[in-house]
Design an enzyme around this catalytic site. Structure first.
Site, mmCIF file in Angstrom:
data_model
loop_
_atom_site.group_PDB
_atom_site.id
_atom_site.type_symbol
_atom_site.label_atom_id
_atom_site.label_comp_id
_atom_site.label_asym_id
_atom_site.label_seq_id
_atom_site.Cartn_x
_atom_site.Cartn_y
_atom_site.Cartn_z
ATOM 1 N N SER A 181 0.801 -1.236 0.000
ATOM 2 C CA SER A 181 0.000 0.000 0.000
ATOM 3 C C SER A 181 0.829 1.279 0.000
ATOM 4 O O SER A 181 0.265 2.364 -0.173
ATOM 5 C CB SER A 181 -0.932 0.025 1.208
ATOM 6 O OG SER A 181 -1.967 -0.909 1.006
ATOM 7 N N LYS A 234 0.264 3.482 -2.888
ATOM 8 C CA LYS A 234 -0.974 4.259 -3.088
ATOM 9 C C LYS A 234 -0.755 5.767 -3.276
ATOM 10 O O LYS A 234 -1.310 6.350 -4.208
ATOM 11 C CB LYS A 234 -1.968 3.969 -1.961
ATOM 12 C CG LYS A 234 -2.563 2.561 -2.089
ATOM 13 C CD LYS A 234 -3.385 2.140 -0.889
ATOM 14 C CE LYS A 234 -3.905 0.713 -1.130
ATOM 15 N NZ LYS A 234 -4.387 0.058 0.073
ATOM 16 N N TYR A 257 -3.465 -2.873 -10.093
ATOM 17 C CA TYR A 257 -3.379 -2.571 -8.660
ATOM 18 C C TYR A 257 -2.586 -3.662 -7.934
ATOM 19 O O TYR A 257 -1.690 -3.367 -7.129
ATOM 20 C CB TYR A 257 -4.786 -2.409 -8.061
ATOM 21 C CG TYR A 257 -4.778 -2.364 -6.552
ATOM 22 C CD1 TYR A 257 -4.403 -1.212 -5.865
ATOM 23 C CD2 TYR A 257 -5.117 -3.504 -5.808
ATOM 24 C CE1 TYR A 257 -4.357 -1.187 -4.477
ATOM 25 C CE2 TYR A 257 -5.072 -3.488 -4.420
ATOM 26 C CZ TYR A 257 -4.687 -2.336 -3.760
ATOM 27 O OH TYR A 257 -4.639 -2.328 -2.384
ATOM 28 N N TYR A 300 -4.382 4.446 7.794
ATOM 29 C CA TYR A 300 -5.646 3.728 7.994
ATOM 30 C C TYR A 300 -6.393 4.318 9.194
ATOM 31 O O TYR A 300 -6.422 5.534 9.372
ATOM 32 C CB TYR A 300 -5.404 2.217 8.169
ATOM 33 C CG TYR A 300 -4.518 1.618 7.111
ATOM 34 C CD1 TYR A 300 -4.853 1.720 5.761
ATOM 35 C CD2 TYR A 300 -3.352 0.958 7.434
ATOM 36 C CE1 TYR A 300 -4.045 1.165 4.781
ATOM 37 C CE2 TYR A 300 -2.533 0.387 6.464
ATOM 38 C CZ TYR A 300 -2.888 0.509 5.144
ATOM 39 O OH TYR A 300 -2.091 -0.034 4.185
ATOM 40 N N VAL A 315 1.294 -3.440 3.988
ATOM 41 C CA VAL A 315 1.342 -4.704 4.718
ATOM 42 C C VAL A 315 2.646 -5.474 4.497
ATOM 43 O O VAL A 315 2.905 -6.450 5.186
ATOM 44 C CB VAL A 315 0.149 -5.644 4.387
ATOM 45 C CG1 VAL A 315 -1.145 -5.104 4.938
ATOM 46 C CG2 VAL A 315 0.056 -5.913 2.902
#
Ligand code: GLN
Length: 425
Positions: free
Chosen positions: A80, A83, A204, A256, A274
């Protein structure tokens, strides 16, 4: 890893025997002693198999100087942490408004894989899966393959070297990716997805499976810290306004459902993945990368979080710390004893903050409310000397022109010595 070259001097500083490197090493040792609890991600076998002990940190200044400690050259999947960089590429390609129509900028307060859409069916933000998949789908491309090629090239430009794909991780991500496909279907149902579901989720999964080391993360973050221009290659990867927009979203949504706690304790725009990586940015100054695979219950690297908390506290890097007194833009104010003429000498780059200082100093020098040492019909000369100034932002130039006009109506002869014409609109 990129070595740290001392700018200008021609001397090569060995980053391995440098006090900053030592300080970073000490930081890792402290965090190892604290030993925060964490678990390896196990939704795919590749992530469950990594060495849980690996722990590295790297920092790159916008000058290009780099420092690293621990397992900083160990490769892992970016996950992530991709992103914010893909969001940057989408903003760069489509512009801010077009992207905002499809993905919001509100912290969701929810886990990374939450079904997080607002009233109009827009994902809450691009730092969680739903919004990230939409951001990926917006990258202009004919198909999935071309989309990933554009993304890989973009992320490689941020890093300053070509990034490789971990094919096995990608295969596993795709094989177990039904929840992400579900999020993509929901986004497509509300008209937010820019492509078919497959042409969004496969690139992705691939962007998540790009291999980086901690030094790459620091360099990518430093490119954002540097307003979108890579500190070493000099390539402008995204516009300065895009870099700022991305940092804004990282600041409010990057960690998050721990984003609020993160801003409170660490105070740096950041993004975790992660795979155990975290990037953090001190705008205008540093890009930082940390790697340690065990994750806390929010899916953030637990040693990484501890390391950045400690770094922020020890190095004084919280972005909302009161800024230290910076060098004043006003170099000197001199009054000629014989004529009463005042010279305000200005240096450096004049931004809003500097212009406010200059205007204040000049108004004070002439008596800003008209009650100063010179009154009535008497006229005195005030010279603003911009001989040592390098540049004025539009707002700064406007303020200074207004001041000159104002002081004129108050009976002062204001003149600006502007040999380089930096106040010219
Ligand atoms: N590939 C992972 C997923 O989409 C990445 C998630 C993460 O790093 N938080 O589920």
């Amino acid at each position: 890893m990129n070595g740290g070259e001392a700018a200008g001097t021609g001397a090569v500083i060995d980053p391995l025997c440098h006090p900053v490197t030592d300080a970073l090493g000490d930081l890792l040792a402290t965090v190892r002693r604290i030993d925060p609890a964490g678990e390896l991600a196990d939704y795919i076998p590749e992530l469950a198999r990594v060495d849980a002990n690996g722990f590295g940190i790297a920092a790159t200044a916008t000058s290009g100087h780099s420092y690293a400690a621990g397992d900083a050259d160990r490769l892992f999947t970016i996950q992530s942490v991709s992103k914010p960089f893909v969001y940057a590429l989408a903003l760069e390609a489509l512009g801010r408004e077009a992207v905002l129509e499809r993905v919001g900028v509100e912290p969701s307060g929810e886990p990374f894989n939450a079904i997080s859409f607002d009233q109009i069916g827009r994902p809450a933000n691009p730092m969680i899966n739903a919004g990230a998949i939409v951001a990926t789908s917006l990258i202009p491309a004919a198909d999935a393959e071309e989309r990933f090629a554009v993304i890989r090239a973009g992320l490689s430009a941020f890093a300053g070297r070509p990034l490789d794909l971990a094919h096995d991780v990608y295969e596993s991500e795709s094989a177990t990716g039904d929840r992400n496909r579900g999020l993509a279907h929901l986004a497509r149902a509300s008209g937010m997805l820019g492509s078919t579901v497959a042409d969004a989720v496969e690139p992705y999964f691939q962007q998540c499976s790009l291999l980086v080391d901690t030094g790459d993360l620091a360099m990518m973050a430093a490119t954002l810290a540097n307003g979108g221009e890579h500190p070493l290659t000099g390539e402008r990867v995204v516009a300065e306004a895009v870099a700022r927009d991305v940092l804004s979203v990282m600041a409010s949504c990057g960690m998050y459902d721990r984003s609020g706690d993160w801003m409170f304790r660490v105070g740096m725009p950041a993004k975790s993945g992660v795979g155990g990586g975290i990037v953090a940015v001190t705008p205008g100054q540093y890009g930082i990368g940390v790697y340690s695979p065990p994750l806390d219950s929010a899916g953030n690297s637990s040693r990484g979080v501890a390391a950045l908390q400690l770094l922020s506290a020890e190095f004084g890097l919280h972005m909302l710390d009161r800024p230290r007194e910076s060098v004043s833009a006003v170099e000197s104010i001199r009054t000629d004893a014989a004529t009463g003429a005042i010279t305000v000498e200005v240096r450096g780059e004049i931004d809003f903050v500097a212009a406010e200082q200059i205007v204040y100093a000049a108004m004070e020098a002439v008596g800003g409310d008209g009650s100063g040492t010179h009154t009535g019909t008497e006229t005195a000369a005030l010279v603003i000397d911009l001989g040592s100034a390098t540049r004025a932002t539009p707002v700064a130039a406007r303020l200074m022109r207004a001041m000159a006009g104002d002081a004129g109506t108050r009976g002062y002869r204001i003149s600006v010595r502007d040999p380089a014409g930096i106040l010219v609109p």
